[in-house]
Each structure stands twice: as C-alpha cells, then as structure tokens.
Scaffold this motif. Structure first.
Motif, PDB file in Angstrom:
ATOM      1  N   PHE A   1       0.872  -1.159  -0.022  1.00 46.39           N
ATOM      2  CA  PHE A   1      -0.006  -0.023   0.023  1.00 46.39           C
ATOM      3  C   PHE A   1       0.839   1.162  -0.004  1.00 46.39           C
ATOM      4  O   PHE A   1       1.910   1.104   0.165  1.00 46.39           O
ATOM      5  N   GLY A   2       0.319   2.235  -0.415  1.00 47.97           N
ATOM      6  CA  GLY A   2       1.161   3.594  -0.018  1.00 47.97           C
ATOM      7  C   GLY A   2       0.445   4.731   0.268  1.00 47.97           C
ATOM      8  O   GLY A   2      -0.974   4.901   0.278  1.00 47.97           O
ATOM      9  N   VAL A   3       0.882   5.844   0.841  1.00 46.12           N
ATOM     10  CA  VAL A   3       0.554   7.062   1.265  1.00 46.12           C
ATOM     11  C   VAL A   3       0.859   8.294  -0.099  1.00 46.12           C
ATOM     12  O   VAL A   3       1.864   8.253  -0.351  1.00 46.12           O
ATOM     13  N   PHE A   4      -0.318   8.793  -0.457  1.00 44.01           N
ATOM     14  CA  PHE A   4      -0.055   9.791  -1.589  1.00 44.01           C
ATOM     15  C   PHE A   4      -0.726  10.894  -0.960  1.00 44.01           C
ATOM     16  O   PHE A   4      -1.864  11.156  -0.576  1.00 44.01           O
ATOM     17  N   MET A   5       0.058  11.961  -1.304  1.00 50.55           N
ATOM     18  CA  MET A   5      -0.101  13.448  -0.679  1.00 50.55           C
ATOM     19  C   MET A   5       0.309  14.549  -1.379  1.00 50.55           C
ATOM     20  O   MET A   5       1.186  14.349  -2.441  1.00 50.55           O
ATOM     21  N   THR A   6      -0.387  15.591  -1.430  1.00 50.39           N
ATOM     22  CA  THR A   6      -0.147  16.650  -2.413  1.00 50.39           C
ATOM     23  C   THR A   6      -0.322  18.002  -1.706  1.00 50.39           C
ATOM     24  O   THR A   6      -1.263  17.876  -0.551  1.00 50.39           O
ATOM     25  N   SER A   7       0.314  19.110  -1.834  1.00 42.25           N
ATOM     26  CA  SER A   7       0.053  20.429  -1.169  1.00 42.25           C
ATOM     27  C   SER A   7      -0.505  21.373  -2.204  1.00 42.25           C
ATOM     28  O   SER A   7      -0.544  22.500  -2.011  1.00 42.25           O
ATOM     29  N   GLU A   8      -0.743  20.658  -3.428  1.00 42.73           N
ATOM     30  CA  GLU A   8      -1.629  21.409  -4.470  1.00 42.73           C
ATOM     31  C   GLU A   8      -2.937  21.219  -4.272  1.00 42.73           C
ATOM     32  O   GLU A   8      -3.530  20.542  -3.622  1.00 42.73           O
ATOM     33  N   HIS A   9      -3.867  22.427  -4.885  1.00 40.85           N
ATOM     34  CA  HIS A   9      -5.371  22.154  -4.901  1.00 40.85           C
ATOM     35  C   HIS A   9      -5.745  21.689  -6.118  1.00 40.85           C
ATOM     36  O   HIS A   9      -5.482  22.089  -7.271  1.00 40.85           O
ATOM     37  N   ALA A  10      -6.693  20.564  -6.197  1.00 35.94           N
ATOM     38  CA  ALA A  10      -7.129  19.919  -7.372  1.00 35.94           C
ATOM     39  C   ALA A  10      -8.325  20.933  -7.944  1.00 35.94           C
ATOM     40  O   ALA A  10      -8.867  21.785  -7.496  1.00 35.94           O
ATOM     41  N   ALA A  11      -8.500  20.773  -9.430  1.00 41.51           N
ATOM     42  CA  ALA A  11      -9.475  21.634 -10.118  1.00 41.51           C
ATOM     43  C   ALA A  11     -10.834  21.360  -9.678  1.00 41.51           C
ATOM     44  O   ALA A  11     -11.155  20.129  -9.393  1.00 41.51           O
ATOM     45  N   THR A  12     -11.637  22.157  -9.368  1.00 41.18           N
ATOM     46  CA  THR A  12     -12.989  21.998  -8.795  1.00 41.18           C
ATOM     47  C   THR A  12     -14.064  22.197  -9.878  1.00 41.18           C
ATOM     48  O   THR A  12     -13.998  23.285 -10.534  1.00 41.18           O
ATOM     49  N   SER A  13     -14.944  21.612  -9.748  1.00 44.46           N
ATOM     50  CA  SER A  13     -16.102  22.097 -10.655  1.00 44.46           C
ATOM     51  C   SER A  13     -16.988  22.802  -9.774  1.00 44.46           C
ATOM     52  O   SER A  13     -17.721  22.481  -8.682  1.00 44.46           O
ATOM     53  N   VAL A  14     -17.218  24.077 -10.191  1.00 36.38           N
ATOM     54  CA  VAL A  14     -18.061  24.947  -9.154  1.00 36.38           C
ATOM     55  C   VAL A  14     -19.582  24.876  -9.767  1.00 36.38           C
ATOM     56  O   VAL A  14     -20.107  25.141 -10.998  1.00 36.38           O
ATOM     57  N   SER A  15     -20.480  24.657  -8.856  1.00 32.18           N
ATOM     58  CA  SER A  15     -21.857  24.555  -9.103  1.00 32.18           C
ATOM     59  C   SER A  15     -22.504  25.692  -8.330  1.00 32.18           C
ATOM     60  O   SER A  15     -22.147  26.295  -7.346  1.00 32.18           O
ATOM     61  N   ALA A  16     -23.897  25.910  -8.837  1.00 27.36           N
ATOM     62  CA  ALA A  16     -24.773  26.924  -7.970  1.00 27.36           C
ATOM     63  C   ALA A  16     -24.941  26.625  -6.622  1.00 27.36           C
ATOM     64  O   ALA A  16     -25.151  27.348  -5.613  1.00 27.36           O
ATOM     65  N   VAL A  17     -25.046  25.242  -6.468  1.00 24.06           N
ATOM     66  CA  VAL A  17     -25.464  24.661  -5.183  1.00 24.06           C
ATOM     67  C   VAL A  17     -24.251  25.121  -4.060  1.00 24.06           C
ATOM     68  O   VAL A  17     -24.317  25.480  -2.994  1.00 24.06           O
ATOM     69  N   ASP A  18     -23.049  25.112  -4.621  1.00 25.62           N
ATOM     70  CA  ASP A  18     -21.709  25.492  -3.930  1.00 25.62           C
ATOM     71  C   ASP A  18     -21.931  26.875  -3.455  1.00 25.62           C
ATOM     72  O   ASP A  18     -21.502  27.517  -2.344  1.00 25.62           O
ATOM     73  N   ILE A  19     -22.341  27.997  -4.351  1.00 24.23           N
ATOM     74  CA  ILE A  19     -22.249  29.163  -4.290  1.00 24.23           C
ATOM     75  C   ILE A  19     -23.299  29.562  -3.201  1.00 24.23           C
ATOM     76  O   ILE A  19     -23.259  30.376  -2.219  1.00 24.23           O
ATOM     77  N   ALA A  20     -24.463  28.570  -3.198  1.00 17.49           N
ATOM     78  CA  ALA A  20     -25.453  29.074  -2.296  1.00 17.49           C
ATOM     79  C   ALA A  20     -25.017  28.661  -1.021  1.00 17.49           C
ATOM     80  O   ALA A  20     -25.269  29.083   0.225  1.00 17.49           O
ATOM     81  N   GLY A  21     -24.104  27.484  -0.571  1.00 13.47           N
ATOM     82  CA  GLY A  21     -23.551  26.951   0.476  1.00 13.47           C
ATOM     83  C   GLY A  21     -22.764  27.989   0.992  1.00 13.47           C
ATOM     84  O   GLY A  21     -22.834  28.273   2.366  1.00 13.47           O
ATOM     85  N   ARG A  22     -22.000  28.847   0.173  1.00 13.10           N
ATOM     86  CA  ARG A  22     -21.025  29.978   0.708  1.00 13.10           C
ATOM     87  C   ARG A  22     -21.897  31.105   1.089  1.00 13.10           C
ATOM     88  O   ARG A  22     -21.479  31.464   2.391  1.00 13.10           O
ATOM     89  N   VAL A  23     -22.922  31.562   0.576  1.00  7.27           N
ATOM     90  CA  VAL A  23     -23.739  32.612   0.972  1.00  7.27           C
ATOM     91  C   VAL A  23     -24.414  32.253   2.225  1.00  7.27           C
ATOM     92  O   VAL A  23     -24.537  33.238   3.031  1.00  7.27           O
ATOM     93  N   ALA A  24     -24.663  30.891   2.467  1.00  2.11           N
ATOM     94  CA  ALA A  24     -25.525  30.272   3.740  1.00  2.11           C
ATOM     95  C   ALA A  24     -24.694  29.635   4.352  1.00  2.11           C
ATOM     96  O   ALA A  24     -24.537  28.414   4.343  1.00  2.11           O
ATOM     97  N   ALA A  25     -24.126  30.497   5.508  1.00  3.70           N
ATOM     98  CA  ALA A  25     -23.446  29.545   6.448  1.00  3.70           C
ATOM     99  C   ALA A  25     -24.090  28.767   7.611  1.00  3.70           C
ATOM    100  O   ALA A  25     -23.741  28.082   8.179  1.00  3.70           O
ATOM    101  N   ARG A  26     -25.438  29.020   7.610  1.00  2.50           N
ATOM    102  CA  ARG A  26     -26.170  28.506   8.518  1.00  2.50           C
ATOM    103  C   ARG A  26     -27.202  27.766   8.071  1.00  2.50           C
ATOM    104  O   ARG A  26     -28.150  28.137   6.906  1.00  2.50           O
ATOM    105  N   VAL A  27     -27.669  26.589   8.425  1.00  5.34           N
ATOM    106  CA  VAL A  27     -28.590  25.576   7.753  1.00  5.34           C
ATOM    107  C   VAL A  27     -29.831  25.762   8.404  1.00  5.34           C
ATOM    108  O   VAL A  27     -30.360  25.203   9.337  1.00  5.34           O
ATOM    109  N   THR A  28     -30.817  26.732   7.453  1.00  2.00           N
ATOM    110  CA  THR A  28     -32.023  27.093   8.021  1.00  2.00           C
ATOM    111  C   THR A  28     -33.029  26.931   6.975  1.00  2.00           C
ATOM    112  O   THR A  28     -32.508  27.020   5.820  1.00  2.00           O
ATOM    113  N   GLY A  29     -34.121  26.979   7.422  1.00  4.61           N
ATOM    114  CA  GLY A  29     -35.359  26.887   6.343  1.00  4.61           C
ATOM    115  C   GLY A  29     -35.227  28.086   5.225  1.00  4.61           C
ATOM    116  O   GLY A  29     -35.445  27.996   4.077  1.00  4.61           O
ATOM    117  N   ALA A  30     -34.981  29.340   5.954  1.00  6.23           N
ATOM    118  CA  ALA A  30     -34.814  30.396   5.104  1.00  6.23           C
ATOM    119  C   ALA A  30     -33.696  30.413   3.840  1.00  6.23           C
ATOM    120  O   ALA A  30     -33.631  30.853   2.888  1.00  6.23           O
TER     121      ALA A  30
END
Length: 427
Positions: A205-234
């Motif tokens: 087996f092996g341990v694989f590590m990186t200090s780089e950031h992978a490419a991320t697919s940005v979605s509308a849901v992710d933006i909504a999660g950033r705007v809304a830090a609190r999980v409420t009905g509103a």
C-alpha cells in the motif's frame, strides 16, 4: 436510464441532517408540525449506489431516484462518508474546531484508482433542496461540487483507496525548511492525503499526498452554500428561489453552465506517492478508517494479517495475525469527549463465523469473542449524518454543530437482511 448490463458495485446508507421544526403554541398547530417533522425525518435517509458503469445514483428510502451522476467511466467500488477532524475532536459538547481546508466529504473510489471527493456542504444542500422540492411535489436535478484525483501507479488498478483529508497540524516554518531539502510534498502541509492499495506491483500500500489544490467544478449549489453559512429553512428557500428556474436550470449570472453534466473522461489531478510499504507478496485488500480524532486505519491484507497504521506518522502501530479473509470495523464505548471513550477494533472472520473485539492499546488478546456463523457483512456506521458538522444558530454568533458526534458503531448484516448490533457495555 440504466445502462445495459450494469450491476451494483457498492452501496452506502446516508442519513441527512434535517433541522427540527419550531414548536407552536397551539396544540393543533404543534401536532401538525410534529407530523410534518416525522414525515421529513422519514425521508432524510438515502441510499447511495455505485454501479459497474461508473454511475452514482442516490435514492430516497422509498426507492425514488433523487439524482444520478457519472464522474468517471470505471466501476464505482467504494462509497465512504468522511467527517472533518474538528467534528470529532471537540473537548466539550458543541465546541467548534475548524480546519479551514477540511469539510465533510463523500469519497468515491473507482476500480482504476481514481478518487472523486464530493464536497459534503454542497451535496448536503443539494439533497436538502431535492427533499424539500419532493415534499412540494416537484424535485429538480441537483448539482454539487467535487474534485477528481488520480495516483502515480504503474498499473491503474486498486483494491481500495480512501481520502483522509488535509494535514491536521500545520507548521509553515517547518514545511518551508523541508521543502528546501526534498522534492516530496511536506506531510504537515498536505492539502489532500490518500491511502491507496494497488493490486499490482511490489507495494502492499502507499500514502499519497499533495500540497496543491485540485481543479474544482463550481456549481450553483456550492455558491449557495457559501452565501448561507447557517442551515435554516430561509436558506433553502433562498437557494431554491434564486438558483433554480422553473425549467430546472441554475440561474444567477456567470454560472449558466453550472448545471451541465460532469465530463466523466476528464483526467484527475495527479497525486505523487510519498510513502510506500513494499513487502511482496503482501497486498492490502481493504482499508477501514477510524474516526478522524484517532488518526488510525486498519488494513487487511492477502496474508491474513490486520495492520493498524498511524496516518499522521506513517508508522505501523500493531499487527494482528491469523485473520485471513477478515473484515474490520471500529467501535467506541462510553459517552462524553473522545478522550474518555474506549476504542475497539472489531474483526469478523466469515470462514470461522466468529466476531472478535480487540481494545486499542491491548491488541495481544481479544477483549471478547462470539460465534455468529458465516455469511455476514461487517458495516461501519457514520458518526454523524451528512450536514451534521455544519454550524447552526444565529449568524454572527459562536456556532455549534448541527448534530453532536456520537460514539462510532458497527453492525453485522446478513444475506437475508437481518441485522446484528455490536455493543460494549459502559463500565
């Protein structure tokens, strides 16, 4: 539509955190709220299925298809849910400990070694929106954020691979000094870490590590999660009304392609091997992660041994022998903070039909052993539902976790659907 000839390659039961309804003063309104809460709670359990075609499909507990995605065109062999370290290491109830780069994730492992890390925040919000729309009679197709990783392997075929998040303890000065002396990524500054068990080659087996950031697919849901830090009905109402049109496509300017299907043939970010155990013909067959606060993994191999591996120091802690064909899981006993609990390694050997429990720190002799018969499957239970580590409460105040982490448990599932619980009485 299902792909012709595809089979189910992996399954995972996922509970989704559903905020409790506010209490009503009038008895009749209170009863209505309780009924609605029970209805929503019953729909918060989802079944996540991985297929030989590479498709990931998420179903409600009633069998309704909530979403389907194909991130990679290889068999999806493992589905895991990982909580960040801060969600398990709080010393007092409700205390928040954030690692800026670490969040909940759902780790998808494919047969060729590719790993897709689905961001837990965006997946949580997507499924909450889907469940909310389902209650209103019109669910939309959710999209979410993910990262795709691949590894430097001679032959792209693995028995198992798992993500265990970024480095917990960081020392920028020490990392800078090490980077001047070696080309390998510094362990204390890794942004992503993986345990990989290749099927071929001389590495067990092996341990694989990186200090780089992978490419991320940005979605509308992710933006909504950033705007809304609190999980409420509103928050859900805002996200639903702003990011979804009646046609089901995300809106919001500059994100017109956010709802498009992911490109399953795209290459993942390559992660180099930092540490490998070469002990031919030994091959690790399965990896079982302990809760993040312990920093341990149990590895079963082809020679009938179980290796306890320290994820932070990359050192073997102890080895159990004579466990050929065994399955491993983790079990905690006791309540309160992690330091006051007792941790056990549960080993089920199907050919002998026995369940053995070993306490961490004294693995030389089994703490308990019982015969249950062959044909069972040892299943690790999540410590929290998806979304359980997110902060709740008024914005601007010190947050608390939506759900406090419970002691980790495991169960045995039979071929006919029967279940056997494993528990250690608190002493």
């Amino acid at each position: 539509a299902p792909v012709s000839g595809e089979t189910i390659a992996s399954l995972h039961c996922m509970d989704i955190y559903m905020p409790p309804q506010q209490q009503q003063r009038q008895d009749q309104q209170q009863q209505q709220r309780q009924n609605q809460q029970q209805q929503q709670a019953s729909r918060s359990l989802c079944v996540v299925a991985g297929y030989s075609s590479g498709y990931l499909r998420i179903y409600s507990m009633y069998g309704h298809l909530m979403t389907t995605h194909r991130f990679h065109p290889q068999p999806l062999i493992r589905i895991r849910q990982r909580m960040p370290a801060h969600a398990n290491s709080a010393l007092t109830a409700g205390e928040m400990r954030y690692a800026a780069e670490d969040t909940e994730e759902v780790c998808l492992t494919y047969a060729d070694g590719t790993v897709v890390s689905v961001d837990g925040r965006s997946l949580y919000l997507a499924l909450r929106l889907c469940l909310s729309e389902a209650l209103d009679g019109g669910a939309e197709e959710p999209v979410f954020q993910y990262k795709k990783w691949s590894f430097e392997l001679n032959e792209p075929l693995v028995s198992d691979a798992v993500s265990y998040g970024p480095s917990v303890h960081r020392d920028p000065l020490a990392a800078l000094a090490r980077s001047a002396l070696t080309s390998s990524p510094p362990m204390s500054d890794a942004t992503a870490r993986f345990l990989v068990a290749p099927q071929h080659g001389d590495a067990a087996f092996g341990v694989f590590m990186t200090s780089e950031h992978a490419a991320t697919s940005v979605s509308a849901v992710d933006i909504a999660g950033r705007v809304a830090a609190r999980v409420t009905g509103a928050v859900l109402h805002m996200a639903r009304s702003y990011f979804w049109r009646s046609s089901g496509t995300p809106s919001g300017g500059g994100l017109s392609d956010a709802g498009s299907a992911p490109n399953s043939s795209e290459a993942g970010t390559t992660v180099p091997c930092t540490f490998a155990v070469r002990d031919s013909p030994r091959k690790v067959l399965d990896i079982s992660l302990a809760p993040a606060a312990y920093g341990l993994a149990a590895l079963t191999d082809s020679l009938g041994r179980i290796l306890l591996f320290d994820l932070e120091s990359c050192e073997a802690v102890q080895m159990l022998k004579g466990q050929r064909g065994s399955q491993c899981a983790w079990l905690e006993s006791g309540n309160g903070p992690v330091g006051r609990r007792r941790m056990f390694v549960v080993v089920y050997t199907s050919r002998r039909g026995t369940v053995e429990v070993f306490e961490l720190g004294s693995l030389g002799q089994a703490f308990a052993s019982v015969y249950i018969g062959p044909g069972w499957r040892l299943v690790q239970c999540p410590e929290q539902p998806l979304g359980g580590s997110l902060p709740v409460g008024p914005v601007g105040r010190a947050g608390r976790r939506a759900v406090l982490p419970v002691p980790t448990k495991c169960i045995l599932m039979g071929s006919k659907g029967e279940m056997a619980c494993i528990d250690i009485p608190v002493q």
